[in-house]
Design an enzyme around this catalytic site. Structure first.
Site, PDB file in Angstrom:
ATOM      1  N   TYR A   1       0.798  -1.233   0.000  1.00  0.00           N
ATOM      2  CA  TYR A   1       0.000   0.000   0.000  1.00  0.00           C
ATOM      3  C   TYR A   1       0.829   1.281   0.000  1.00  0.00           C
ATOM      4  CZ  TYR A   1      -3.715  -3.328   0.981  1.00  0.00           C
ATOM      5  OH  TYR A   1      -4.586  -4.383   0.888  1.00  0.00           O
TER       6      TYR A   1
ATOM      7  N   HIS B   1      -8.367   2.113  -5.691  1.00  0.00           N
ATOM      8  CA  HIS B   1      -7.590   1.174  -4.876  1.00  0.00           C
ATOM      9  C   HIS B   1      -6.117   1.492  -5.042  1.00  0.00           C
ATOM     10  CE1 HIS B   1     -11.139  -1.240  -4.172  1.00  0.00           C
ATOM     11  NE2 HIS B   1     -11.400  -1.099  -5.449  1.00  0.00           N
TER      12      HIS B   1
HETATM   13  C1  DQA Z   1      -7.575  -1.811  -1.156  1.00  0.00           C
HETATM   14  C2  DQA Z   1      -7.626  -3.236  -1.700  1.00  0.00           C
HETATM   15  C3  DQA Z   1      -8.547  -4.112  -0.847  1.00  0.00           C
HETATM   16  O1  DQA Z   1      -8.581  -5.426  -1.363  1.00  0.00           O
HETATM   17  C4  DQA Z   1      -8.054  -4.157   0.576  1.00  0.00           C
HETATM   18  O2  DQA Z   1      -8.935  -4.913   1.379  1.00  0.00           O
HETATM   19  C5  DQA Z   1      -7.825  -2.813   1.146  1.00  0.00           C
HETATM   20  C6  DQA Z   1      -7.211  -1.788   0.315  1.00  0.00           C
HETATM   21  C7  DQA Z   1      -6.527  -0.963  -1.913  1.00  0.00           C
HETATM   22  O3  DQA Z   1      -6.557   0.255  -1.740  1.00  0.00           O
HETATM   23  O4  DQA Z   1      -5.674  -1.496  -2.619  1.00  0.00           O
HETATM   24  O5  DQA Z   1      -8.061  -2.574   2.326  1.00  0.00           O
HETATM   25  O6  DQA Z   1      -8.840  -1.212  -1.343  1.00  0.00           O
END
Ligand code: DQA
Length: 144
Positions: free
Chosen positions: A23, A101
């Site tokens: 992330y 995302h």
């Molecule tokens: C997310 C991707 C999701 O699968 C995950 O549960 C997240 C973050 C992303 O920003 O890549 O919490 O939304």
């Protein structure tokens, strides 16, 4: 003045510390500050809301129906893959939204390939890290 709401779902308050290899290292408050500043430059009020609670996100979407919000940028976190209720709230609000995302959900576990929201979204940005929010905001600012 245009009003845009940024919604962050569960666990996104931990950005920066949480699995940085997936992330990134940018913190949520830095993402929000950047978006607010970018909006201000363009005479747009950008407000942000994060919750780890599905119901709180739904309540905030209901509020958006009445507070003049013209568009939503939402990273629903894990609720992307589970929440019919969040999808229903967005459908009921009928406010255009972009799903963002940080990671590329299509390049990860199979359960992340499905989104309950994408079908209703104006567009989906996935895998471009924190930059994805800025691209979504730029799009909304240009389109209006
Ligand atoms: C997310 C991707 C999701 O699968 C995950 O549960 C997240 C973050 C992303 O920003 O890549 O919490 O939304």
């Amino acid at each position: 003045m245009q009003k845009i709401l940024i919604l962050h779902g569960p666990n996104l308050n931990l950005l920066g510390d949480r699995e940085p290899e997936i992330y990134g290292t940018t913190r949520l408050e830095d993402i929000d500050a950047r978006l607010t500043a970018r909006g201000r430059e363009r005479h747009c009020e950008v407000r942000s809301f994060q919750s780890n609670w599905e119901g709180a996100l739904i309540d905030r979407i209901h509020e958006a129906r009445k507070d003049g919000t013209q568009a939503i940028i939402i990273n629903p976190g894990g609720l992307t893959h589970t929440s019919v209720a969040l999808r229903d709230a967005l459908a009921a609000a009928a406010i255009p939204f972009i799903e963002v995302h940080l990671s590329n959900v299509h390049a990860r576990e199979a359960f992340r390939n499905q989104s309950f929201l994408s079908q209703l979204a104006l567009g989906v940005i996935s895998g471009l890290g924190a930059r994805g929010y800025e691209l979504a905001l730029d799009y909304l600012l240009e389109e209006k």
